[in-house]
Design a protein around this motif. Sequence first.
Motif, PDB file in Angstrom:
ATOM      1  N   PHE A 160      14.282 -11.988   6.401  1.00 49.89           N
ATOM      2  CA  PHE A 160      14.535 -10.900   5.454  1.00 49.89           C
ATOM      3  C   PHE A 160      13.811 -11.224   4.158  1.00 49.89           C
ATOM      4  CE2 PHE A 160      17.511 -12.578   2.231  1.00 49.89           C
ATOM      5  CZ  PHE A 160      17.919 -13.763   2.824  1.00 49.89           C
ATOM      6  N   TYR A 161      13.363 -10.193   3.482  1.00 49.68           N
ATOM      7  CA  TYR A 161      12.576 -10.412   2.270  1.00 49.68           C
ATOM      8  C   TYR A 161      12.519  -9.125   1.463  1.00 49.68           C
ATOM      9  CZ  TYR A 161       9.420  -8.712   5.935  1.00 49.68           C
ATOM     10  OH  TYR A 161       8.898  -8.020   6.996  1.00 49.68           O
ATOM     11  N   CYS A 162      12.107  -9.300   0.191  1.00 46.21           N
ATOM     12  CA  CYS A 162      11.899  -8.157  -0.688  1.00 46.21           C
ATOM     13  C   CYS A 162      10.413  -7.820  -0.655  1.00 46.21           C
ATOM     14  CB  CYS A 162      12.334  -8.496  -2.118  1.00 46.21           C
ATOM     15  SG  CYS A 162      11.982  -7.173  -3.305  1.00 46.21           S
ATOM     16  N   THR A 163      10.097  -6.530  -0.449  1.00 44.98           N
ATOM     17  CA  THR A 163       8.684  -6.141  -0.345  1.00 44.98           C
ATOM     18  C   THR A 163       8.091  -5.660  -1.674  1.00 44.98           C
ATOM     19  OG1 THR A 163       9.312  -3.906   0.381  1.00 44.98           O
ATOM     20  CG2 THR A 163       8.866  -5.532   2.106  1.00 44.98           C
TER      21      THR A 163
ATOM     22  N   LYS B 213       0.830  -1.215   0.000  1.00 44.01           N
ATOM     23  CA  LYS B 213       0.000   0.000   0.000  1.00 44.01           C
ATOM     24  C   LYS B 213       0.858   1.256   0.000  1.00 44.01           C
ATOM     25  CE  LYS B 213      -3.548  -2.182   2.882  1.00 44.01           C
ATOM     26  NZ  LYS B 213      -3.896  -2.224   4.316  1.00 44.01           N
ATOM     27  N   ALA B 214       2.070   1.153   0.542  1.00 48.42           N
ATOM     28  CA  ALA B 214       2.945   2.333   0.629  1.00 48.42           C
ATOM     29  C   ALA B 214       3.506   2.727  -0.733  1.00 48.42           C
ATOM     30  CB  ALA B 214       4.088   2.057   1.601  1.00 48.42           C
ATOM     31  N   LEU B 215       3.402   1.826  -1.681  1.00 53.75           N
ATOM     32  CA  LEU B 215       3.796   2.078  -3.073  1.00 53.75           C
ATOM     33  C   LEU B 215       5.308   2.259  -3.259  1.00 53.75           C
ATOM     34  CD1 LEU B 215       0.814   4.347  -4.205  1.00 53.75           C
ATOM     35  CD2 LEU B 215       1.027   1.838  -4.282  1.00 53.75           C
ATOM     36  N   ILE B 216       5.687   2.330  -4.521  1.00 58.72           N
ATOM     37  CA  ILE B 216       7.104   2.258  -4.888  1.00 58.72           C
ATOM     38  C   ILE B 216       7.897   3.477  -4.398  1.00 58.72           C
ATOM     39  CG2 ILE B 216       6.925   3.340  -7.182  1.00 58.72           C
ATOM     40  CD1 ILE B 216       8.752   0.925  -8.160  1.00 58.72           C
TER      41      ILE B 216
ATOM     42  N   LYS C 240      16.583   0.746   0.704  1.00 61.04           N
ATOM     43  CA  LYS C 240      15.705   1.249  -0.349  1.00 61.04           C
ATOM     44  C   LYS C 240      15.675   0.232  -1.480  1.00 61.04           C
ATOM     45  CE  LYS C 240      19.181   3.753  -3.025  1.00 61.04           C
ATOM     46  NZ  LYS C 240      19.532   4.998  -3.718  1.00 61.04           N
ATOM     47  N   LEU C 241      14.736   0.406  -2.389  1.00 67.55           N
ATOM     48  CA  LEU C 241      14.665  -0.436  -3.587  1.00 67.55           C
ATOM     49  C   LEU C 241      15.774  -0.037  -4.545  1.00 67.55           C
ATOM     50  CD1 LEU C 241      10.879  -0.374  -4.587  1.00 67.55           C
ATOM     51  CD2 LEU C 241      12.154  -2.436  -3.983  1.00 67.55           C
ATOM     52  N   ILE C 242      16.346  -1.041  -5.208  1.00 68.13           N
ATOM     53  CA  ILE C 242      17.351  -0.748  -6.234  1.00 68.13           C
ATOM     54  C   ILE C 242      17.023  -1.527  -7.500  1.00 68.13           C
ATOM     55  CG2 ILE C 242      19.220  -0.175  -4.639  1.00 68.13           C
ATOM     56  CD1 ILE C 242      20.354  -3.002  -5.129  1.00 68.13           C
ATOM     57  N   GLY C 243      17.511  -1.033  -8.617  1.00 63.30           N
ATOM     58  CA  GLY C 243      17.339  -1.713  -9.894  1.00 63.30           C
ATOM     59  C   GLY C 243      18.641  -2.371 -10.340  1.00 63.30           C
TER      60      GLY C 243
ATOM     61  N   VAL D 221       7.701   0.098   1.637  1.00 68.58           N
ATOM     62  CA  VAL D 221       7.821  -0.042   3.092  1.00 68.58           C
ATOM     63  C   VAL D 221       6.978   1.072   3.717  1.00 68.58           C
ATOM     64  CG1 VAL D 221       9.354   0.048   5.107  1.00 68.58           C
ATOM     65  CG2 VAL D 221      10.154  -0.990   2.963  1.00 68.58           C
ATOM     66  N   LYS D 222       6.042   0.697   4.574  1.00 71.07           N
ATOM     67  CA  LYS D 222       5.219   1.700   5.256  1.00 71.07           C
ATOM     68  C   LYS D 222       6.126   2.630   6.063  1.00 71.07           C
ATOM     69  CE  LYS D 222       1.846   2.013   9.017  1.00 71.07           C
ATOM     70  NZ  LYS D 222       1.186   1.194  10.076  1.00 71.07           N
TER      71      LYS D 222
END
Length: 186
Positions: free
Chosen positions: A168-171, A123-126, A143-146, A131-132
């Motif tokens: 640990f996991y990817c959200t 729900k917190a979106l990209i 943070k997200l990385i490409g 991550v809320k």
Amino acid sequence: MKTYLALISTAVLALSACSQEPAQPAEASATASAASVVSSEAPAADTASETVAAAATDAACEVVVESTDQMTFNTKEIALNKACKEVKLTLKHTGTMPLSSMGHNVVISDSKDVDAVLADGAKALIDNNFVKPNDERVLAFTKLIGGGEEVSINIDTAKFTAGGNYEFYCTFPGHSGLMRGKVVVS
Ligand code: CO
């Protein structure tokens, strides 16, 4: 005139004495450092073993996790050693796909909180890295990385209890089925 010459010769002597002065401390320090090199050879074995011990500690305080275009992490387990005040975690994305379609992060929480963190993260979106914001169940996250990127964080081990159940996991939505593993705290 003799006095004048005498003065000159005195001056020359004084000059030559002066010009030698910088050389003397240099020679002295060279001798001193040579001596210190010699004297430091005796405890070299101790120094070497200390270096090895320090390297081992450093290794335990750093974790590198790789992620791929195949939606995988390269490990199913991350070790956190509470002897380290902080553990530096580096996430690398070894693929080439962009963040928008194959973005990865590492989020760590108690096992019992994984489902809720994932649901609120979606729900917190990209823009919030999935991550809320200020989610207290999230004990650490990158943070997200490409593709081709990497990111490092320092994990505060005081937030973890040895022997606890952490994961640990990817959200990124849909990724945690494959991108999930255990965090073992010792
Ligand atoms: Co991912």
